[in-house]
Design a protein around this motif. Sequence first.
Motif, short mmCIF file in Angstrom:
data_model
loop_
_atom_site.label_atom_id
_atom_site.label_comp_id
_atom_site.label_asym_id
_atom_site.label_seq_id
_atom_site.Cartn_x
_atom_site.Cartn_y
_atom_site.Cartn_z
N GLU A 1 96.10 98.09 96.18
CA GLU A 1 96.24 98.50 97.63
C GLU A 1 95.49 99.68 97.80
N ALA A 2 95.28 100.64 96.83
CA ALA A 2 94.48 102.00 97.30
C ALA A 2 92.72 101.67 97.33
N LEU A 3 92.35 100.63 96.45
CA LEU A 3 91.02 100.00 96.61
C LEU A 3 90.65 99.17 97.90
N VAL A 4 91.52 98.38 98.16
CA VAL A 4 91.33 97.71 99.44
C VAL A 4 91.54 98.27 100.61
N ALA A 5 92.15 99.85 100.40
CA ALA A 5 92.36 100.72 101.78
C ALA A 5 90.89 101.64 101.73
N GLY A 6 89.88 101.51 100.55
CA GLY A 6 88.86 102.06 100.63
C GLY A 6 88.64 103.10 99.80
N ALA A 7 89.81 103.76 99.10
CA ALA A 7 89.60 104.65 97.96
C ALA A 7 88.62 104.27 96.60
N VAL A 8 88.08 105.02 96.18
CA VAL A 8 87.07 104.82 94.86
C VAL A 8 88.10 105.08 93.85
N GLY A 9 88.33 104.01 92.94
CA GLY A 9 89.06 104.13 91.64
C GLY A 9 88.59 104.41 90.59
N VAL A 10 88.95 105.52 89.85
CA VAL A 10 88.25 105.87 88.40
C VAL A 10 89.51 105.11 87.49
N LEU B 1 89.37 93.70 88.04
CA LEU B 1 88.27 94.25 88.54
C LEU B 1 86.84 93.44 88.17
N PRO B 2 85.94 93.51 88.78
CA PRO B 2 84.59 92.91 88.61
C PRO B 2 83.84 93.36 87.32
N ALA B 3 83.64 92.18 86.63
CA ALA B 3 82.90 92.61 85.22
C ALA B 3 82.01 94.10 85.12
N ALA B 4 81.41 94.30 86.41
CA ALA B 4 80.20 95.34 86.51
C ALA B 4 80.76 96.56 86.97
N TYR B 5 82.39 96.71 87.16
CA TYR B 5 82.66 97.74 87.63
C TYR B 5 82.28 99.10 87.30
N PRO B 6 81.79 100.05 87.84
CA PRO B 6 80.76 101.08 87.54
C PRO B 6 81.89 102.54 87.03
N PHE B 7 83.18 102.36 87.56
CA PHE B 7 83.70 103.74 87.26
C PHE B 7 84.83 103.64 86.37
#
Length: 349
Positions: free
Chosen positions: A262-271, A282-288
């Motif tokens: 929910e937070a990611l779809v709302a535009g927050a950057v998730g670590v 998450l995508p395989a290449a997720y950077p954080f």
Amino acid sequence: MKIAIQYGAARVDADGHVGGHDAGATLVRRLLRVFPGAQLIGPVKRQCEGFDVVPLEAVDGDSTVVITMDVIDSVNIWRSLKARCDEPKIMNFVWWNTSLYSNPVEHAALALSCALFPTFANSERTASEVREIVKSWTVQPLAEKARVAWVNLGIRLEHVRPRNEPPVPVVLYPAIYLTDRKQPQVFLDVVERLAKRTPIKVEARLHESSLISEKAMRLSRHHWAWVGPLTANRDDYWQALARTTAFLATATEESYGLEYIEALVAGAVGVFPDRPWVRAILPAAYPFIYRTPAEAEELLYRAVTDTAACRRELDVAADGDFAQWLRARHDDDRFEKTIADQVVEWFGS
């Protein structure tokens, strides 16, 4: 075929609505929406807003499928229905991490329940765990006949609000509990160090059971932190997410990770921590993704000081549009269709 939903922790308010912001209450409301006319099993018969509450003893077992969210109680539910019908129809809904039941007796009860009754899981990872538990803890004839299906829970995309960027970056504690599995101590340590480097505002919206904890009090003492109760309604919740800059996930295990999606779809950057449950959503290449608290701090620092660049990296990781990648894989329309179809497959129309 009628549907009845069993969740012992469900609470219906004075206006006849299922109350609460926790995942269980949210899923009860979702199931009531998926199955119009469904009943909610409760202690006292009552007419509510769009559904009826009925005691288990009043459920017509011959024509009703009981979807139970209290999976280890399935055998007892079956026995109660069996006293009044020939063939009770029970469907398990595993919506939590299976590590919740670590006691050997509970673990064995979970395995037996999932071997005896068709089981629907909230993610592929949870379904795999269920199959492994059944295989390891029950006899072969039962394990071979176990029926397990799954779909990602997804979120209601129409709830997403337009971004409202805050003047000071907002860092969210992305859970409502401060339990050991969530590792709140890691979150506290990281944001305390981060606040010494750059201006941030930390927000934690907690269940009442966690508000009075020592960790909640420690966080609330900082001038840059706000610790309070859960939002009054879902609209307020999504408005708050729309102004959230970033969040730091610290949980060791999750069955799915609804709050994070929910937070990611709302535009927050998730670590996120480097955990299997993270890789599953998450995508395989997720950077954080971090392996140490020091790495978490550095990634979160980037997320709040160079947010636009971080969002561009997310798009690259998703081959063009991270928001669309999430929407395609975590839309609750798919959940609603799949669970409804599965009930028909297992029990008939």
